[in-house]
Design an enzyme around this catalytic site. Structure first.
Site, PDB file in Angstrom:
ATOM      1  N   HIS A  25       0.861  -1.196   0.000  1.00 16.24           N
ATOM      2  CA  HIS A  25       0.000   0.000   0.000  1.00 16.24           C
ATOM      3  C   HIS A  25       0.890   1.237   0.000  1.00 16.24           C
ATOM      4  O   HIS A  25       1.287   1.740   1.056  1.00 16.24           O
ATOM      5  CB  HIS A  25      -0.923  -0.033   1.233  1.00 16.24           C
ATOM      6  CG  HIS A  25      -1.893   1.107   1.304  1.00 16.24           C
ATOM      7  ND1 HIS A  25      -2.994   1.091   2.136  1.00 16.24           N
ATOM      8  CD2 HIS A  25      -1.940   2.300   0.674  1.00 16.24           C
ATOM      9  CE1 HIS A  25      -3.666   2.215   2.018  1.00 16.24           C
ATOM     10  NE2 HIS A  25      -3.030   2.976   1.126  1.00 16.24           N
ATOM     11  N   HIS A  27       1.246   4.791  -2.597  1.00 17.87           N
ATOM     12  CA  HIS A  27       0.864   5.547  -3.794  1.00 17.87           C
ATOM     13  C   HIS A  27       2.131   6.173  -4.337  1.00 17.87           C
ATOM     14  O   HIS A  27       2.758   6.988  -3.651  1.00 17.87           O
ATOM     15  CB  HIS A  27      -0.151   6.634  -3.432  1.00 17.87           C
ATOM     16  CG  HIS A  27      -1.368   6.089  -2.743  1.00 17.87           C
ATOM     17  ND1 HIS A  27      -2.547   5.841  -3.399  1.00 17.87           N
ATOM     18  CD2 HIS A  27      -1.564   5.702  -1.444  1.00 17.87           C
ATOM     19  CE1 HIS A  27      -3.434   5.349  -2.540  1.00 17.87           C
ATOM     20  NE2 HIS A  27      -2.858   5.248  -1.351  1.00 17.87           N
ATOM     21  N   HIS A 205      -9.440   0.942  -1.035  1.00 14.20           N
ATOM     22  CA  HIS A 205      -9.366   1.631   0.254  1.00 14.20           C
ATOM     23  C   HIS A 205     -10.762   1.565   0.887  1.00 14.20           C
ATOM     24  O   HIS A 205     -11.765   1.881   0.230  1.00 14.20           O
ATOM     25  CB  HIS A 205      -9.006   3.099   0.068  1.00 14.20           C
ATOM     26  CG  HIS A 205      -7.556   3.364  -0.219  1.00 14.20           C
ATOM     27  ND1 HIS A 205      -6.875   2.752  -1.216  1.00 14.20           N
ATOM     28  CD2 HIS A 205      -6.665   4.198   0.391  1.00 14.20           C
ATOM     29  CE1 HIS A 205      -5.618   3.195  -1.230  1.00 14.20           C
ATOM     30  NE2 HIS A 205      -5.466   4.076  -0.264  1.00 14.20           N
ATOM     31  N   GLU A 208     -10.785   3.659   6.193  1.00 16.60           N
ATOM     32  CA  GLU A 208      -9.707   4.561   6.651  1.00 16.60           C
ATOM     33  C   GLU A 208     -10.384   5.623   7.514  1.00 16.60           C
ATOM     34  O   GLU A 208     -10.155   5.684   8.711  1.00 16.60           O
ATOM     35  CB  GLU A 208      -8.993   5.188   5.444  1.00 16.60           C
ATOM     36  CG  GLU A 208      -7.906   6.187   5.833  1.00 16.60           C
ATOM     37  CD  GLU A 208      -7.257   6.881   4.627  1.00 16.60           C
ATOM     38  OE1 GLU A 208      -7.818   6.809   3.511  1.00 16.60           O
ATOM     39  OE2 GLU A 208      -6.188   7.511   4.818  1.00 16.60           O
ATOM     40  N   ASP A 286       1.977   4.118   2.631  1.00 11.39           N
ATOM     41  CA  ASP A 286       0.910   4.940   2.035  1.00 11.39           C
ATOM     42  C   ASP A 286       1.486   6.050   1.153  1.00 11.39           C
ATOM     43  O   ASP A 286       1.530   5.887  -0.070  1.00 11.39           O
ATOM     44  CB  ASP A 286      -0.017   5.498   3.122  1.00 11.39           C
ATOM     45  CG  ASP A 286      -1.433   5.776   2.618  1.00 11.39           C
ATOM     46  OD1 ASP A 286      -1.726   5.451   1.449  1.00 11.39           O
ATOM     47  OD2 ASP A 286      -2.244   6.298   3.401  1.00 11.39           O
TER      48      ASP A 286
END
Ligand code: HPA
Ligand code: ZN
Length: 349
Positions: A25, A27, A205, A208, A286
């Site tokens: 995970h 980006h 996702h 969160e 992340d």
């Protein structure tokens, strides 16, 4: 069955840094460091609404997911040419290699770029070339997952998928990111069904900032194989049971959760509770350039703040490979490498 050797607490940081791990995970646009944003901005003659690297970094004081996304999309505006995408991914992959990340499944957000007139081909080819070089030059196995932006429409997600299909061999799956609240997974039911029929891996996702209901619909409507974040699942005991029973991985991002005020105090993070409940949790960065750390910072700071131990570290390392989209033989080979490092750290080597 491997039994986790006793490792004293003062050697945990060393163990966490040395253990082989997979990142599931991350980006890639969130790995753009302020220095690289400014360098690419100059190279491409794009002016930024920040006077300096320090000025930009100062803006990284987030109150929730949206306050981060606004700055994250602005940072990505410096990416124009294939080489820019390559340079961004290569900088991340070198850091990953240095932190004993042996496998990484990187998210990218094509709509952030195609909306600015950058072609899908430019984005994917630059990122893909970095993945190929990572295996050859760094020994890191790297793959791409295309994310749809959930604040946009499902129709736009379908258009994005069509643009990407000429490069079908360059990505292994699709995900769902951006503003979660008000954009439940079921908004993308049809496009995920199409992706499933194409044989793509599916992740999203969910949970969160959003409620457990979003995790349920990611599982039951989208039929995802992993949940990205998922930390809100602990509010729903039936959901916890479902995640444990089906061995659904949660790609947890502790420093992200702290910086976006999901758990403002890292010591209150529920990672240990998720693991102790038998869930297949993993640790991930992340958007490491924005949240104050790459993989090892996430591990070391979270263990120090929450008091997790070597058995938790072992579970997290093994889970990361088990939950990755590699074949069974590769999973076994990585698991053996995890065991070897635990043994050598325990024996003081
Ligand atoms: N959540 C949702 N969208 C995102 C994130 C995240 O943590 N990072 C980049 N896009
Ligand atoms: Zn994310």
């Amino acid at each position: 069955m491997f039994s986790v050797p006793a490792i004293p607490t003062d050697r945990l940081p060393e163990l966490l840094r040395r253990m082989p791990k997979a990142e599931l995970h991350m980006h890639i646009e969130g790995s753009l460091e302020p220095e690289l944003i400014f360098a690419l901005g100059q190279r491409n003659h794009i002016s930024l609404p920040y006077a300096s690297v320090e000025d930009l970094r100062q803006a990284y004081a987030f109150t929730n997911l949206q306050s981060f996304l606004d700055i994250y999309y602005a940072g990505a505006s410096v990416l124009i040419h294939e080489q820019d995408f390559y340079d961004m991914a290569w900088a991340y992959l070198r850091k990953a290699a240095a932190e004993n990340v042996l496998r990484t499944e990187m998210f990218f957000d094509p709509q952030t770029h195609t909306a600015r007139g950058v072609s899908m081909e430019t984005v994917i080819k630059g990122l893909h070339r970095a993945c190929v070089d990572a295996q050859a030059q760094l020994g890191v196995s790297a793959a791409l997952i295309l994310c749809f932006l959930r604040h946009l429409s499902e129709e736009e997600a379908f258009e994005t998928l069509e643009q990407a299909l000429p490069f079908r061999d360059y990505f292994i799956g699709v995900g769902l990111d951006s503003s979660e609240l008000g954009h439940p997974p079921e908004k993308f039911a049809k496009v995920f069904e199409r992706c499933r029929n194409l044989g793509l891996h599916l992740v999203a996702h969910a949970g969160e900032e959003g409620p457990p209901a979003y995790v349920w619909s990611a599982l039951d409507v989208l039929k995802v194989e992993r949940i990205d974040h998922g930390v809100q699942s602990s509010k729903d005991p039936a959901l916890m049971q479902r995640l444990a029973k089906d061995r659904i991985a949660l790609t947890v991002c502790p420093l992200s959760n702290q910086k976006l005020c999901v758990f403002p105090n890292l010591g209150d993070h529920n990672l240990g509770a998720l693991l102790d409940a038998g869930l297949m949790a993993t640790v991930n960065s992340d958007d490491p350039a924005y949240f104050g750390g790459y993989m090892n910072a996430n591990f070391v700071q979270t263990f120090a703040a929450t008091g997790l131990n070597a058995a938790h570290a072992y579970a997290l390392a093994r889970n990361s490979f088990e939950a990755s989209f590699i074949d069974a033989a590769a999973k076994r080979a990585f698991a053996d490498r995890v065991d070897a490092v635990f043994e050598s750290v325990a024996s003081g080597v």
